[in-house]
Write a protein that holds these residues in place. Sequence first.
Motif, PDB file in Angstrom:
ATOM      1  N   LYS A   1       1.165  -1.503   0.293  1.00 29.32           N
ATOM      2  CA  LYS A   1      -0.209   0.014  -0.134  1.00 29.32           C
ATOM      3  C   LYS A   1       0.838   1.347   0.064  1.00 29.32           C
ATOM      4  N   ARG A   2       0.007   2.325  -0.526  1.00 28.12           N
ATOM      5  CA  ARG A   2       1.051   3.510  -0.960  1.00 28.12           C
ATOM      6  C   ARG A   2       0.240   4.680  -0.454  1.00 28.12           C
ATOM      7  N   HIS A   3       0.436   5.262   0.895  1.00 34.61           N
ATOM      8  CA  HIS A   3       0.018   6.720   1.337  1.00 34.61           C
ATOM      9  C   HIS A   3      -0.218   8.112   0.314  1.00 34.61           C
ATOM     10  N   ILE A   4      -1.612   8.473   0.000  1.00 32.61           N
ATOM     11  CA  ILE A   4      -2.039   9.002  -0.548  1.00 32.61           C
ATOM     12  C   ILE A   4      -2.090  10.458  -0.387  1.00 32.61           C
ATOM     13  N   HIS A   5      -3.267  10.370   0.730  1.00 32.69           N
ATOM     14  CA  HIS A   5      -3.516  11.764   1.246  1.00 32.69           C
ATOM     15  C   HIS A   5      -3.848  11.591   2.727  1.00 32.69           C
ATOM     16  N   GLU A   6      -4.119  12.828   3.461  1.00 35.08           N
ATOM     17  CA  GLU A   6      -4.804  12.311   4.774  1.00 35.08           C
ATOM     18  C   GLU A   6      -5.797  12.972   4.592  1.00 35.08           C
ATOM     19  N   TYR A   7      -7.102  13.021   5.402  1.00 33.84           N
ATOM     20  CA  TYR A   7      -8.504  14.251   4.741  1.00 33.84           C
ATOM     21  C   TYR A   7      -8.400  15.207   5.899  1.00 33.84           C
ATOM     22  N   SER A   8      -8.992  16.544   5.411  1.00 38.50           N
ATOM     23  CA  SER A   8      -8.446  17.194   6.257  1.00 38.50           C
ATOM     24  C   SER A   8      -9.212  17.737   6.998  1.00 38.50           C
ATOM     25  N   PRO A   9      -8.653  18.427   7.875  1.00 38.17           N
ATOM     26  CA  PRO A   9     -10.353  19.458   9.428  1.00 38.17           C
ATOM     27  C   PRO A   9     -11.437  19.573   8.508  1.00 38.17           C
ATOM     28  N   ALA A  10     -11.496  20.159   7.430  1.00 33.80           N
ATOM     29  CA  ALA A  10     -13.031  20.313   6.529  1.00 33.80           C
ATOM     30  C   ALA A  10     -13.555  19.062   6.516  1.00 33.80           C
ATOM     31  N   SER A  11     -12.590  17.737   5.718  1.00 33.84           N
ATOM     32  CA  SER A  11     -13.388  16.650   4.980  1.00 33.84           C
ATOM     33  C   SER A  11     -14.130  15.886   6.448  1.00 33.84           C
ATOM     34  N   LEU A  12     -13.497  16.062   7.548  1.00 36.08           N
ATOM     35  CA  LEU A  12     -13.342  15.049   8.533  1.00 36.08           C
ATOM     36  C   LEU A  12     -14.905  15.926   8.811  1.00 36.08           C
TER      37      LEU A  12
ATOM     38  N   LYS B   1     -11.554  10.805  14.014  1.00 31.19           N
ATOM     39  CA  LYS B   1     -10.569  11.355  14.834  1.00 31.19           C
ATOM     40  C   LYS B   1      -8.988  11.676  13.723  1.00 31.19           C
ATOM     41  N   SER B   2      -9.159  10.693  12.307  1.00 27.03           N
ATOM     42  CA  SER B   2      -8.503  10.867  11.429  1.00 27.03           C
ATOM     43  C   SER B   2      -9.204  10.024  10.338  1.00 27.03           C
ATOM     44  N   VAL B   3      -8.815  10.098   8.900  1.00 27.24           N
ATOM     45  CA  VAL B   3      -8.483   9.445   7.977  1.00 27.24           C
ATOM     46  C   VAL B   3      -7.727   8.713   7.133  1.00 27.24           C
ATOM     47  N   SER B   4      -6.838   8.041   6.661  1.00 25.97           N
ATOM     48  CA  SER B   4      -6.469   8.062   5.358  1.00 25.97           C
ATOM     49  C   SER B   4      -6.145   6.749   4.575  1.00 25.97           C
ATOM     50  N   VAL B   5      -5.491   7.874   3.058  1.00 28.84           N
ATOM     51  CA  VAL B   5      -6.114   7.068   2.247  1.00 28.84           C
ATOM     52  C   VAL B   5      -5.149   6.515   1.597  1.00 28.84           C
TER      53      VAL B   5
ATOM     54  N   LEU C   1     -11.653   6.158  14.820  1.00 23.74           N
ATOM     55  CA  LEU C   1     -12.829   7.087  15.492  1.00 23.74           C
ATOM     56  C   LEU C   1     -12.698   8.199  16.538  1.00 23.74           C
ATOM     57  N   GLU C   2     -13.542   8.961  16.487  1.00 26.93           N
ATOM     58  CA  GLU C   2     -13.262   9.786  17.504  1.00 26.93           C
ATOM     59  C   GLU C   2     -13.730   9.278  18.669  1.00 26.93           C
ATOM     60  N   THR C   3     -14.705   8.422  18.753  1.00 25.92           N
ATOM     61  CA  THR C   3     -14.832   7.874  20.445  1.00 25.92           C
ATOM     62  C   THR C   3     -14.166   7.065  21.165  1.00 25.92           C
ATOM     63  N   ASN C   4     -13.498   6.105  20.266  1.00 28.45           N
ATOM     64  CA  ASN C   4     -12.278   4.884  21.298  1.00 28.45           C
ATOM     65  C   ASN C   4     -11.318   4.628  20.796  1.00 28.45           C
ATOM     66  N   ARG C   5     -10.740   5.682  20.117  1.00 28.05           N
ATOM     67  CA  ARG C   5      -9.752   5.409  18.991  1.00 28.05           C
ATOM     68  C   ARG C   5      -9.675   4.125  18.380  1.00 28.05           C
ATOM     69  N   ARG C   6     -10.722   2.833  18.285  1.00 25.63           N
ATOM     70  CA  ARG C   6     -10.857   2.437  17.437  1.00 25.63           C
ATOM     71  C   ARG C   6     -10.994   2.503  15.807  1.00 25.63           C
ATOM     72  N   THR C   7      -9.025   1.618  14.856  1.00 23.40           N
ATOM     73  CA  THR C   7      -9.330   1.873  13.313  1.00 23.40           C
ATOM     74  C   THR C   7     -10.046   0.743  12.686  1.00 23.40           C
ATOM     75  N   ILE C   8     -10.604   1.613  12.080  1.00 22.14           N
ATOM     76  CA  ILE C   8     -11.583   0.424  10.582  1.00 22.14           C
ATOM     77  C   ILE C   8     -10.755   0.795   9.314  1.00 22.14           C
ATOM     78  N   ASP C   9     -11.408   0.027   8.894  1.00 30.54           N
ATOM     79  CA  ASP C   9     -10.572  -0.021   7.536  1.00 30.54           C
ATOM     80  C   ASP C   9     -12.176  -0.549   6.158  1.00 30.54           C
ATOM     81  N   ASN C  10     -11.697  -0.605   4.658  1.00 28.57           N
ATOM     82  CA  ASN C  10     -13.039  -1.055   3.672  1.00 28.57           C
ATOM     83  C   ASN C  10     -13.959  -1.689   4.312  1.00 28.57           C
ATOM     84  N   THR C  11     -12.908  -3.050   4.428  1.00 26.22           N
ATOM     85  CA  THR C  11     -13.914  -3.801   5.134  1.00 26.22           C
ATOM     86  C   THR C  11     -14.723  -3.979   6.570  1.00 26.22           C
TER      87      THR C  11
END
Length: 611
Positions: free
Chosen positions: A271-282, A294-298, A316-326
């Motif tokens: 995987k190659r890092h493309i970009h991070e969501y801006s605060p406005a996008s969030l 809290k953050s989204v990485s593409v 996720l902002e609530t519990n800092r859990r990381t989720i992905d496409n699946t």
Amino acid sequence: MTNEQVIADAGLKITPQTFSRHLRGERTGGPANEVITAVVVVTAHALNTTVDTLLFSYPPLRAGVTFHLNDIVEPVGRHLGSETHHPTASQPHTSDAGLGPAIDLELPDPRVKRFAEALRCPARTEIKRIDIIESDVFATQTIEFNRLTAIVGTHGSGKSALLGMLHAAFGQYLGGMPRPPIFGNGFVSSSMSALLDVTVTQDGNEATVRVDLTDDHRVLTKRWGEALNGLRAPIYTSPARMLDDLGLYTQGIDSARRINQFTETSFEKTKRHIHEYSPASLDGLRRILGRSYKSVSVFDIDHADIEGTPHIEAVLETNRRTIDNTMMSLGELWTHWLLGWETAFRDPGPLMVDEPESYLARRGHTALIDELVRLSLELETQTIVATHSAEVLLRFPLSHIRMCTPTNEGIIVTEPSDMGKVRDALGIENMLRLVVLVEDQLTAALIEHLCALLDPSLIREIEILPAGGREGVIHGLKAVRASRRLRYLGVLSGSARGKIAAPVSGESSDTLDMIVFLPGQENPEEELMKTAYSYGGELAKALDRSEADVFAAANASAYLDPGNRLTGFASAMDFSRIDLVLHAMVQIWLKKPGPVIHQTHSLLTELRKRV
């Protein structure tokens, strides 16, 4: 901005206290048209923008000011020392740079201001129009597009076909995505034949290119590159394309084991890092999905078998859990695909989205189009959407909507004449907003004909009820004036104008505020029969009868009891339905010299501002 400022700037002859009562709609069932219009015009002037841009960017303002806007807006504009504009079908949105210094005043919601800006500012690359010369799907026609354009129509009416034809006109390949049978496999141009002239502007330059969809896509791509020195090609996307493109991803990525199953290599290495969501996008995602990140990485999957497919990781902002496409719902996955992958990090040309509201709850539809507009401004791109969503359409001026309609000559694409036609195409029921109490059935029919001629969509939002005479209207209004869920209005005969100026028969001043009058000085039957005598020749022509027939019928009906004369008049000319005769009489009546047409406009304005 204070009440005193609006009163002074607009030249209103009312006190600040009266201004507040009118704005709240006390005793009138809604804000006074003059006052709310003054607020709109002064605000538009302060923001250095146009009235039409402000109205269409903030839909709740429309009902109070858009009907016969000239009557109030232009005088207020003259008082401000500037020219004001309101929308017409052919009038483009223009900048108001000459209105004078801007006041430091913000609209209540920045999304409103963004939409207003996008409506009047051109994109860097913009499809302006297509002239369809020949097509086996579309009729011969010219279709124009705006910076923001919504395409509507029933299922199978040609919305997806239009977007696909546009995409193919630039030599673009849609891949192996599932699509309607019209497109076949591979290139759209391989299964839809059309000869088009496509006009595009890019960075101030304009080019029109003749396109034959049967040409090889490489030929078309080269032709556009030569015409505009490197065209920013349009992007087409849809939920169907997303699911198709993610097919290999779901087969190839084992999230639990963090490996690429095609190569049995570490997923982190592919995987190659493309970009991070801006605060406005969030923030935009939160409004659309009701979920805080809290953050989204593409990332992009860097392997030949699944290259060009996004991998999204969100904390996720609530519990800092990381989720992905699946681990995302379809609505969540589609939103990230559209906003985080297709548009947010590239230098794209026009964006074409087929049914962007797919998989989303209704409350997210408007937020999604708001975010698309924000990105459109940020990237200076054009956005064209095909939609079934009433919430999405609420953001678009009527002049920015195109409706697809199948005909025997092929699909036609037009600007709808009123929102009622758009609602009908989408199967959206009109909400009842106003109950109108009238004296009799003739008055009800007359109002329906006036609406049909001058404001066709209005009749869809009101219910007209005969109340059994003048006293019935007054007593009915007294009974319902405290209603909170529906608005009520009474319409009396023109003969009552000037006679009900003070409380009589026990009615209060509140009830008087809920009464308006029909055009004319007599009851409607007398008004229309006088028209038949005065304009017998015109009426005869409209009804395909002789002038002698009209006068004979009018004389015969003169001996009938009041209330039966129009029915007798129609019957004497061999019409089984009075509706045809009434419609012709009303058309001629409105052309009479005198106050009738102005009084009609005033009546419809009173009805319109209450819905």
